[in-house]
Design an enzyme around this catalytic site. Structure first.
Site, PDB file in Angstrom:
ATOM      1  N   ASP A  13       0.813  -1.221   0.000  1.00  0.00           N
ATOM      2  CA  ASP A  13       0.000   0.000   0.000  1.00  0.00           C
ATOM      3  C   ASP A  13       0.844   1.268   0.000  1.00  0.00           C
ATOM      4  O   ASP A  13       0.439   2.294   0.555  1.00  0.00           O
ATOM      5  CB  ASP A  13      -0.968   0.036   1.204  1.00  0.00           C
ATOM      6  CG  ASP A  13      -1.798  -1.221   1.294  1.00  0.00           C
ATOM      7  OD1 ASP A  13      -2.280  -1.673   0.242  1.00  0.00           O
ATOM      8  OD2 ASP A  13      -1.951  -1.758   2.409  1.00  0.00           O
ATOM      9  N   LYS A  16       2.129   2.262  -5.040  1.00  0.00           N
ATOM     10  CA  LYS A  16       2.863   1.779  -6.216  1.00  0.00           C
ATOM     11  C   LYS A  16       2.071   1.975  -7.515  1.00  0.00           C
ATOM     12  O   LYS A  16       2.647   2.255  -8.549  1.00  0.00           O
ATOM     13  CB  LYS A  16       3.200   0.284  -6.066  1.00  0.00           C
ATOM     14  CG  LYS A  16       4.150  -0.017  -4.931  1.00  0.00           C
ATOM     15  CD  LYS A  16       4.438  -1.498  -4.823  1.00  0.00           C
ATOM     16  CE  LYS A  16       3.252  -2.333  -4.413  1.00  0.00           C
ATOM     17  NZ  LYS A  16       2.756  -2.086  -3.056  1.00  0.00           N
ATOM     18  N   GLY A  40      -4.285  -4.375  -4.496  1.00  0.00           N
ATOM     19  CA  GLY A  40      -5.216  -3.372  -4.994  1.00  0.00           C
ATOM     20  C   GLY A  40      -4.422  -2.133  -5.349  1.00  0.00           C
ATOM     21  O   GLY A  40      -3.899  -1.466  -4.472  1.00  0.00           O
ATOM     22  N   HIS A  41      -4.254  -1.876  -6.637  1.00  0.00           N
ATOM     23  CA  HIS A  41      -3.474  -0.713  -7.060  1.00  0.00           C
ATOM     24  C   HIS A  41      -4.427   0.377  -7.549  1.00  0.00           C
ATOM     25  O   HIS A  41      -5.146   0.186  -8.514  1.00  0.00           O
ATOM     26  CB  HIS A  41      -2.489  -1.108  -8.162  1.00  0.00           C
ATOM     27  CG  HIS A  41      -1.400  -2.009  -7.646  1.00  0.00           C
ATOM     28  ND1 HIS A  41      -0.584  -2.759  -8.446  1.00  0.00           N
ATOM     29  CD2 HIS A  41      -0.995  -2.268  -6.371  1.00  0.00           C
ATOM     30  CE1 HIS A  41       0.272  -3.436  -7.689  1.00  0.00           C
ATOM     31  NE2 HIS A  41       0.032  -3.159  -6.435  1.00  0.00           N
ATOM     32  N   GLN A 223       2.018  -6.008  -3.154  1.00  0.00           N
ATOM     33  CA  GLN A 223       2.311  -6.089  -1.717  1.00  0.00           C
ATOM     34  C   GLN A 223       3.611  -5.313  -1.423  1.00  0.00           C
ATOM     35  O   GLN A 223       3.892  -4.349  -2.112  1.00  0.00           O
ATOM     36  CB  GLN A 223       2.401  -7.533  -1.214  1.00  0.00           C
ATOM     37  CG  GLN A 223       1.045  -8.225  -1.120  1.00  0.00           C
ATOM     38  CD  GLN A 223       0.576  -8.824  -2.439  1.00  0.00           C
ATOM     39  OE1 GLN A 223       1.332  -9.461  -3.141  1.00  0.00           O
ATOM     40  NE2 GLN A 223      -0.684  -8.629  -2.773  1.00  0.00           N
TER      41      GLN A 223
HETATM   42  P1  IMP Z   1      -2.873 -12.804   1.885  1.00  0.00           P
HETATM   43  O1  IMP Z   1      -1.907 -12.268   0.890  1.00  0.00           O
HETATM   44  O2  IMP Z   1      -4.294 -12.569   1.512  1.00  0.00           O
HETATM   45  O3  IMP Z   1      -2.601 -14.232   2.230  1.00  0.00           O
HETATM   46  O4  IMP Z   1      -2.655 -12.001   3.262  1.00  0.00           O
HETATM   47  C1  IMP Z   1      -1.463 -12.110   4.016  1.00  0.00           C
HETATM   48  C2  IMP Z   1      -1.063 -10.768   4.606  1.00  0.00           C
HETATM   49  O5  IMP Z   1      -0.670  -9.879   3.572  1.00  0.00           O
HETATM   50  C3  IMP Z   1      -2.186 -10.057   5.368  1.00  0.00           C
HETATM   51  O6  IMP Z   1      -1.616  -9.353   6.450  1.00  0.00           O
HETATM   52  C4  IMP Z   1      -2.734  -9.082   4.350  1.00  0.00           C
HETATM   53  O7  IMP Z   1      -3.373  -7.984   4.958  1.00  0.00           O
HETATM   54  C5  IMP Z   1      -1.451  -8.683   3.640  1.00  0.00           C
HETATM   55  N1  IMP Z   1      -1.667  -8.215   2.262  1.00  0.00           N
HETATM   56  C6  IMP Z   1      -1.929  -8.976   1.177  1.00  0.00           C
HETATM   57  N2  IMP Z   1      -2.039  -8.203   0.082  1.00  0.00           N
HETATM   58  C7  IMP Z   1      -1.821  -6.940   0.484  1.00  0.00           C
HETATM   59  C8  IMP Z   1      -1.761  -5.689  -0.208  1.00  0.00           C
HETATM   60  O8  IMP Z   1      -1.909  -5.584  -1.432  1.00  0.00           O
HETATM   61  N3  IMP Z   1      -1.494  -4.596   0.557  1.00  0.00           N
HETATM   62  C9  IMP Z   1      -1.277  -4.684   1.891  1.00  0.00           C
HETATM   63  N4  IMP Z   1      -1.316  -5.823   2.580  1.00  0.00           N
HETATM   64  C10 IMP Z   1      -1.584  -6.947   1.877  1.00  0.00           C
END
Ligand code: IMP
Length: 424
Positions: A13, A16, A40-41, A223
């Site tokens: 977040d 990017k 989510g971009h 991420q």
């Molecule tokens: P998962 O990727 O859904 O398995 O989540 C694992 C961890 O990564 C959690 O803490 C999510 O909140 C975090 N996470 C996954 N995708 C994002 C993102 O795009 N931005 C911020 N945190 C993310």
């Protein structure tokens, strides 16, 4: 423009999407190499706001080829919906979107297992419940189903049958869940395969050819570094390689073909989900910054946790990604603060940690050691050049640069394209 990998240098977040959108104007190919629709971009263009989850942000530029690499996990329903939404907004994906035939596919049982584990386990991770972890687990266990399998009915039938038997046993026996019927799932995914077929290709070969023709490649990390499965705050991470090295594996491009790594950081820190966060704000400041920075997840809408800039953490990112240049976003969110803290090291049980600790217990219980700087107390959202920034804002940026020993090249002070300027 050389071949660039752009990564998030915190917990995701970092903004990017906007920076990719800016850099994409000088690229020929924009490539996603890991993650899935957990990302989510957000890109704002005039009155329009686009939130992209799977399709690379470069799609908003006409003529750019956008690639979903083999390192990405794809929920076909989500992807096809995203393509349809883009179409209604006048963005044609047509021949400009390519999907690696080797990308792994998310099935409903992945999502359900992700949900159930979060619901039933004592140690929740706070995942996005998009099925990301279970899908990557199948990939590594060699029981995954890939994009290429969706367009071969015989292969899909055989693989899905054996994998579904196992998943249904886990779902029913461990979680008391009804599980999934083979016929409906097979039909649904065969249909997705038919719809995705025009996009599915041997992406590594296409990129190899593009490099040979001196085309410019931009790799879009999703991420952030501290969510990387190897280099992040394990186990509170996602399941993919969000660091720059992931670009090579997740796209099929050799490391010798990457020229530069750019890291994006927020002027402060945020994280979504569970896990240690040494510089997390106290409640009142958290509420203020969350509101001002609109810190709510682009995918799940969850409120993000906010905190001071953590140079100890970003230094770790600079190291594991080989970051050459840094982009600082959301500087404007700090405009009203009287003073601003920056963490340079941690203290735990009498020991000072200058390097980011791997031990979760240390991270959870350490005390950040702060340096305090005066705030600038001026609105920066209308500033269009570095020279016009308040002196104290420049001092803040210079302090970050010094702590990170890396050049800051670009500053963002708002969500629009024009609210971005180079550091001169
Ligand atoms: P998962 O990727 O859904 O398995 O989540 C694992 C961890 O990564 C959690 O803490 C999510 O909140 C975090 N996470 C996954 N995708 C994002 C993102 O795009 N931005 C911020 N945190 C993310």
């Amino acid at each position: 423009m050389p071949n660039i990998v752009l990564v998030g240098a915190q917990w995701g977040d970092e903004g990017k999407g906007k920076i990719i959108d800016i850099l994409a104007s000088r690229a020929d190919y924009v490539i996603r190499y890991q993650g899935g629709n957990n990302a989510g971009h957000t890109v704002v263009i005039g009155e329009d706001e686009f939130v992209l989850h799977l399709v690379p942000s470069g799609i908003l530029h006409k003529k750019k080829i956008c690639v979903i690499g083999n390192g990405v996990v794809i929920d076909p329903k989500a992807l096809l919906e995203e393509i349809a939404i883009l179409k209604t907004k006048g963005v044609d994906t047509g021949s400009r979107l390519l999907i690696s035939d080797k990308a792994h596919i998310i099935f409903p049982y992945h999502k359900r297992l992700d949900e159930l584990r979060e619901l039933k386990n004592k140690n929740r991770l706070g995942t996005t419940k998009r099925g990301i972890g279970p899908c990557y687990a199948d990939k590594v266990a060699r029981t995954g189903i890939r994009a290429v399998d969706l367009i071969n009915a015989d292969v899909l039938k055989e693989k899905l049958k054996s994998v579904l038997d196992e998943k249904n046993a886990i779902l029913t026996k461990i979680y008391g869940d009804p599980g999934y019927a083979f016929d409906a799932l097979f039909g649904e995914y065969l249909d997705y395969g038919a719809k995705m077929k025009p996009y599915i290709a041997d992406v590594a070969r296409i990129l190899h050819e593009a490099i040979r023709k001196k085309k410019r490649l931009l790799f879009e990390g999703a991420q952030g570094t501290l969510l990387d499965v190897d280099h992040g705050t394990y186990p509170f991470v996602t399941s993919s390689s969000a660091t720059a090295g992931g670009a090579c594996i997740g796209a099929g491009v050799g490391p010798t073909k990457i020229d530069k790594v750019v890291g994006v950081v927020k002027a402060y820190t945020t994280r979504v989900g569970e896990g240690p966060f040494p510089t997390e704000f106290p409640e009142d400041l958290m509420a203020r910054i969350r509101k001002k920075g609109r810190e709510f997840g682009a995918t799940t809408g969850r409120p993000r946790r906010c905190g001071w800039f953590d140079a100890c953490l970003v230094n770790h990112s600079v190291m594991v990604n080989g970051i050459d240049e840094i982009v600082v976003t959301k500087l404007d969110v700090l405009d009203e603060l009287k003073s601003i803290k920056v963490c340079a090291s941690y203290k735990y049980e009498g020991r000072t940690y200058k390097n980011f600790p791997s031990d979760i217990e240390v991270l959870e219980n350490c005390e950040p050691v702060y340096k305090e700087l005066p705030g600038w107390g001026e609105d920066t959202t209308r500033i269009t050049s570095y020279g016009k920034l308040p002196k104290k804002a420049k001092d803040y940026l210079k302090r970050l640069e010094k702590l990170l020993n890396t050049k800051i090249v670009l500053i963002s002070v708002g969500s629009e394209r024009k609210q971005t300027f180079k550091v001169e």
